[in-house]
Design an enzyme around this catalytic site. Structure first.
Site, PDB file in Angstrom:
ATOM      1  N   VAL A  94       0.831  -1.208   0.000  1.00  0.00           N
ATOM      2  CA  VAL A  94       0.000   0.000   0.000  1.00  0.00           C
ATOM      3  C   VAL A  94       0.865   1.257   0.000  1.00  0.00           C
ATOM      4  CG1 VAL A  94      -1.875   1.234   1.160  1.00  0.00           C
ATOM      5  CG2 VAL A  94      -1.789  -1.261   1.277  1.00  0.00           C
TER       6      VAL A  94
ATOM      7  N   ALA B  50       9.825   5.736   6.064  1.00  0.00           N
ATOM      8  CA  ALA B  50      10.451   4.779   6.985  1.00  0.00           C
ATOM      9  C   ALA B  50      10.187   3.351   6.516  1.00  0.00           C
ATOM     10  CB  ALA B  50       9.897   4.970   8.390  1.00  0.00           C
TER      11      ALA B  50
ATOM     12  N   VAL C 189     -10.966  -0.375   6.905  1.00  0.00           N
ATOM     13  CA  VAL C 189     -12.094  -1.298   6.717  1.00  0.00           C
ATOM     14  C   VAL C 189     -12.585  -1.212   5.274  1.00  0.00           C
ATOM     15  CG1 VAL C 189     -14.384  -1.993   7.500  1.00  0.00           C
ATOM     16  CG2 VAL C 189     -12.799  -0.931   9.117  1.00  0.00           C
TER      17      VAL C 189
ATOM     18  N   GLU D  49      -2.622 -10.230   4.546  1.00  0.00           N
ATOM     19  CA  GLU D  49      -1.808  -9.548   5.560  1.00  0.00           C
ATOM     20  C   GLU D  49      -0.399 -10.146   5.549  1.00  0.00           C
ATOM     21  OE1 GLU D  49      -2.978  -6.863   7.519  1.00  0.00           O
ATOM     22  OE2 GLU D  49      -4.396  -7.111   5.901  1.00  0.00           O
TER      23      GLU D  49
ATOM     24  N   ASP E  42      -8.424 -10.470  11.000  1.00  0.00           N
ATOM     25  CA  ASP E  42      -8.501  -9.190  10.281  1.00  0.00           C
ATOM     26  C   ASP E  42      -9.959  -8.707  10.224  1.00  0.00           C
ATOM     27  OD1 ASP E  42      -7.253  -7.213   8.216  1.00  0.00           O
ATOM     28  OD2 ASP E  42      -8.957  -8.075   7.159  1.00  0.00           O
TER      29      ASP E  42
ATOM     30  N   LYS F 212     -11.870  -5.392  11.988  1.00  0.00           N
ATOM     31  CA  LYS F 212     -12.717  -4.489  11.196  1.00  0.00           C
ATOM     32  C   LYS F 212     -14.132  -4.422  11.777  1.00  0.00           C
ATOM     33  CE  LYS F 212     -10.122  -5.242   6.923  1.00  0.00           C
ATOM     34  NZ  LYS F 212      -9.957  -6.122   5.759  1.00  0.00           N
TER      35      LYS F 212
ATOM     36  N   GLY G 168      -5.771  -4.666  -1.839  1.00  0.00           N
ATOM     37  CA  GLY G 168      -4.912  -4.418  -2.985  1.00  0.00           C
ATOM     38  C   GLY G 168      -4.319  -3.017  -2.917  1.00  0.00           C
TER      39      GLY G 168
HETATM   40  P1  NDP Z   1       3.510  -4.639   3.600  1.00  0.00           P
HETATM   41  O1  NDP Z   1       3.984  -5.748   4.462  1.00  0.00           O
HETATM   42  O2  NDP Z   1       3.485  -4.840   2.122  1.00  0.00           O
HETATM   43  O3  NDP Z   1       4.387  -3.323   3.889  1.00  0.00           O
HETATM   44  C1  NDP Z   1       4.785  -2.951   5.171  1.00  0.00           C
HETATM   45  C2  NDP Z   1       5.835  -1.856   5.051  1.00  0.00           C
HETATM   46  O4  NDP Z   1       6.132  -1.379   6.348  1.00  0.00           O
HETATM   47  C3  NDP Z   1       7.136  -2.303   4.423  1.00  0.00           C
HETATM   48  O5  NDP Z   1       7.655  -1.304   3.583  1.00  0.00           O
HETATM   49  C4  NDP Z   1       8.059  -2.507   5.625  1.00  0.00           C
HETATM   50  O6  NDP Z   1       9.418  -2.240   5.351  1.00  0.00           O
HETATM   51  C5  NDP Z   1       7.531  -1.446   6.565  1.00  0.00           C
HETATM   52  N1  NDP Z   1       7.751  -1.811   7.950  1.00  0.00           N
HETATM   53  C6  NDP Z   1       7.196  -2.840   8.629  1.00  0.00           C
HETATM   54  N2  NDP Z   1       7.644  -2.858   9.889  1.00  0.00           N
HETATM   55  C7  NDP Z   1       8.500  -1.826  10.006  1.00  0.00           C
HETATM   56  C8  NDP Z   1       9.296  -1.326  11.059  1.00  0.00           C
HETATM   57  N3  NDP Z   1       9.306  -1.918  12.267  1.00  0.00           N
HETATM   58  N4  NDP Z   1      10.044  -0.233  10.838  1.00  0.00           N
HETATM   59  C9  NDP Z   1      10.071   0.370   9.614  1.00  0.00           C
HETATM   60  N5  NDP Z   1       9.315  -0.065   8.577  1.00  0.00           N
HETATM   61  C10 NDP Z   1       8.563  -1.140   8.777  1.00  0.00           C
HETATM   62  O7  NDP Z   1       2.056  -4.249   4.136  1.00  0.00           O
HETATM   63  P2  NDP Z   1       0.810  -3.676   3.323  1.00  0.00           P
HETATM   64  O8  NDP Z   1       1.247  -2.530   2.513  1.00  0.00           O
HETATM   65  O9  NDP Z   1       0.071  -4.781   2.683  1.00  0.00           O
HETATM   66  O10 NDP Z   1      -0.113  -3.191   4.533  1.00  0.00           O
HETATM   67  C11 NDP Z   1       0.192  -2.023   5.248  1.00  0.00           C
HETATM   68  C12 NDP Z   1      -0.977  -1.703   6.184  1.00  0.00           C
HETATM   69  O11 NDP Z   1      -2.149  -1.489   5.397  1.00  0.00           O
HETATM   70  C13 NDP Z   1      -1.320  -2.812   7.172  1.00  0.00           C
HETATM   71  O12 NDP Z   1      -1.778  -2.237   8.370  1.00  0.00           O
HETATM   72  C14 NDP Z   1      -2.472  -3.543   6.482  1.00  0.00           C
HETATM   73  O13 NDP Z   1      -3.314  -4.205   7.391  1.00  0.00           O
HETATM   74  C15 NDP Z   1      -3.181  -2.367   5.849  1.00  0.00           C
HETATM   75  N6  NDP Z   1      -4.012  -2.686   4.714  1.00  0.00           N
HETATM   76  C16 NDP Z   1      -3.507  -3.440   3.691  1.00  0.00           C
HETATM   77  C17 NDP Z   1      -4.290  -3.704   2.582  1.00  0.00           C
HETATM   78  C18 NDP Z   1      -3.786  -4.516   1.442  1.00  0.00           C
HETATM   79  O14 NDP Z   1      -4.575  -4.799   0.541  1.00  0.00           O
HETATM   80  N7  NDP Z   1      -2.520  -4.916   1.422  1.00  0.00           N
HETATM   81  C19 NDP Z   1      -5.661  -3.185   2.481  1.00  0.00           C
HETATM   82  C20 NDP Z   1      -6.082  -2.382   3.624  1.00  0.00           C
HETATM   83  C21 NDP Z   1      -5.280  -2.158   4.686  1.00  0.00           C
HETATM   84  P3  NDP Z   1      10.268  -3.186   4.358  1.00  0.00           P
HETATM   85  O15 NDP Z   1       9.668  -2.957   3.001  1.00  0.00           O
HETATM   86  O16 NDP Z   1      11.660  -2.675   4.454  1.00  0.00           O
HETATM   87  O17 NDP Z   1      10.082  -4.579   4.852  1.00  0.00           O
HETATM   88  N1  HSE Z   2      -5.806  -8.587   4.183  1.00  0.00           N
HETATM   89  C1  HSE Z   2      -6.889  -7.671   4.052  1.00  0.00           C
HETATM   90  C2  HSE Z   2      -7.981  -8.306   3.237  1.00  0.00           C
HETATM   91  C3  HSE Z   2      -6.429  -6.396   3.407  1.00  0.00           C
HETATM   92  O1  HSE Z   2      -7.716  -9.330   2.598  1.00  0.00           O
HETATM   93  O2  HSE Z   2      -9.094  -7.795   3.225  1.00  0.00           O
HETATM   94  C4  HSE Z   2      -7.510  -5.346   3.354  1.00  0.00           C
HETATM   95  O3  HSE Z   2      -7.827  -4.877   4.626  1.00  0.00           O
END
Ligand code: NDP
Ligand code: HSE
Length: 439
Positions: free
Chosen positions: A25, A54, A142, A200, A211, A215, A312
């Site tokens: 994301v 970060a 959500v 996730e 999850d 929500k 996504g």
């Molecule tokens: P990812 O695992 O793809 O990305 C997480 C990012 O956070 C990475 O860039 C990672 O760094 C960084 N990160 C994690 N821990 C640390 C830390 N301790 N210090 C610094 N950086 C850190 O997750 P998503 O993008 O899929 O999800 C992000 C959030 O969005 C979550 O809360 C998820 O529940 C929520 N979400 C996701 C959706 C989805 O469809 N994917 C939809 C709706 C919500 P690095 O790249 O270096 O590992």
């Molecule tokens: N893992 C979550 C899902 C991402 O599949 O709905 C969106 O919140």
């Protein structure tokens, strides 16, 4: 020719945006902040400037994000202290919680998609944001792209929500839909959902229902103006759903979906997440792939349905950027949006008091009088039968399959019924118990 309605001279100083996380994301958000900078600046009234991103690993190239390599940092603490707006897309509880609290303490408005954190520690964050007079926005937490939380908080602020029911996890809907359409095994489809960026970081959160449970806690809190935390939500995931359950449901015109159901009754509020059978003809029954759909029932508006991509990179980025633009506008105006509303403080009801219909499948001895015994148990527990069907006799084992759909009954009555059925000599096994909605 495009005629821009703003000029550079109309602009105030850039607003400093700190991005925490640049994964699925985060990189989509960064890319849009880069590519659509001009439009976003016009909508906000000031440019949004990424001042740092970060991540855990700053050596990994991330060309898809469009972020200059010099902006990546592992020093998230100092990054959030220098920002006007902080977007948290790291996930997990820590360090996300501490960083958001630190950002708020330093006067930044914050945007997050982190439902796990909000479901666990929402009140602490809401109180901190309220005390500091900044925004804490979480539309993406959500149902991904679907504008759902803002309508609940703002558009329906003059109405009373009675029920929120829907598919709020894209990964499990993707899995169940694929299992239903292709007969594939759960594990194979999960790998595909992970590749597509829906799951996730730990996909157990999806398949075990955690999850969706977080929500549901967020939805119930907003809908009923009552604090509902993740542990208050009853939760069953989809790991126990078998190909046989899906086939049996199909035969009677039903389909398995993981639903989050939040209800308000005269006694209080309840929230639950579990695999649920819904008619194929029901709008939730036809929700495919990683799409989400949520029904909201209110006293005045009646039924509303929200539908769209629930997971996504880009769909989620849409919701994050919507929050970011709004928080940035508030920042320029010197105000902030509505905070948490928990004034109703309604009692939280246990799952035993929930009312729904049930599908029960049994292996029974194929001999006279068995149907009557089974019907008698249901009758004694006050559970009324909507339909009972005897399935094809299994060759050679002397067993028949019995499938029962009940009228609405309490969870407690159904649990007692199943216990009693298991004690009958002629019942070999209770092979499936699934709740049914939308009949
Ligand atoms: P990812 O695992 O793809 O990305 C997480 C990012 O956070 C990475 O860039 C990672 O760094 C960084 N990160 C994690 N821990 C640390 C830390 N301790 N210090 C610094 N950086 C850190 O997750 P998503 O993008 O899929 O999800 C992000 C959030 O969005 C979550 O809360 C998820 O529940 C929520 N979400 C996701 C959706 C989805 O469809 N994917 C939809 C709706 C919500 P690095 O790249 O270096 O590992
Ligand atoms: N893992 C979550 C899902 C991402 O599949 O709905 C969106 O919140």
């Amino acid at each position: 020719m495009i005629c821009w309605l703003w000029k550079a001279s109309d602009m105030t100083e850039p607003l400093k945006v700190a991005l925490l996380g640049c994964g699925v994301v985060g990189s989509a958000v960064a890319r849009r902040l880069h590519d659509d900078a001009r439009d976003l600046a016009a909508r906000v009234g000031a440019p949004l400037q990424i001042t740092g991103v970060a991540v855990r690993d700053i050596t990994r190239p991330r060309p898809e994000s469009g972020v200059d390599a010099s902006l990546f940092t592992t020093d998230a603490e100092s990054l959030v202290e220098r920002a006007d707006l902080v977007v948290e897309l790291m996930g997990g509880i820590e360090p996300a919680r501490s960083l958001l609290l630190r950002a708020i303490e330093h006067g930044a408005s914050v945007v997050t998609a982190n439902k796990a954190l909000l479901g666990e520690d929402g009140p602490q964050l809401f109180e901190a944001a309220d005390a500091r007079g900044v925004d804490l926005s979480y539309e993406a937490a959500v149902a991904g792209a679907i504008p759902l939380l803002r309508p609940l908080r703002e558009s329906l602020a003059g109405d009373s929500v009675r029920r929120v029911m829907g598919i709020v996890n894209g990964t499990t809907n993707f899995i169940l839909d694929k299992m239903d359409r292709t007969g594939a095994a759960l594990d194979d489809v999960l790998a595909e959902a992970q590749q597509l960026g829906y799951a996730e970081a730990d996909p157990t959160a999806d398949v075990e229902g955690y999850d969706a449970r977080a929500k549901a806690a967020i939805l119930a809190s907003l809908a009923f103006h009552t604090r509902v935390a993740t542990p208050d939500v009853y939760c069953e995931g989809i790991m126990g759903v078998t190909a046989e359950d899906i086939r049996a449901a199909r035969k009677i015109g039903l389909v398995v979906k993981l639903l989050a159901i939040c209800e308000r009754t005269d006694e209080g509020v309840s929230a639950r997440v579990h695999p649920t059978l819904v008619p194929r003809s029901h709008p939730l029954g036809s929700v495919r792939e990683a799409f989400n759909a949520v029904f909201v029932e209110t006293e005045l508006a009646g039924q509303l349905m929200f539908y769209g991509k629930g997971a996504g990179a880009e769909p989620t980025a849409s919701a994050v950027l919507g929050d970011l633009v709004q928080a940035a506008r508030h920042r320029l105006d010197g105000g902030h949006g509505p905070g948490e509303s928990a004034y109703a403080d309604l009692p939280l009801l246990p799952i035993a008091q929930s009312q729904t219909s049930y599908f029960v499948r049994l292996d029974v001895l194929d001999r006279p009088g068995v149907l009557a015994q089974v019907a008698n148990v249901l009758g004694e527990q006050g559970v009324s039968i909507e339909s009972m069907r005897q399935g094809v006799r299994r060759s050679g084992d002397g067993l028949a399959m019995l499938e029962i759909v009940t009228h609405r009954a309490s969870d407690a009555a159904l649990a007692r019924t199943v216990d009693q059925l298991r004690m009958l000599d002629d019942v070999h096994a209770v092979t499936s118990v699934l709740r049914v909605e939308g009949m």
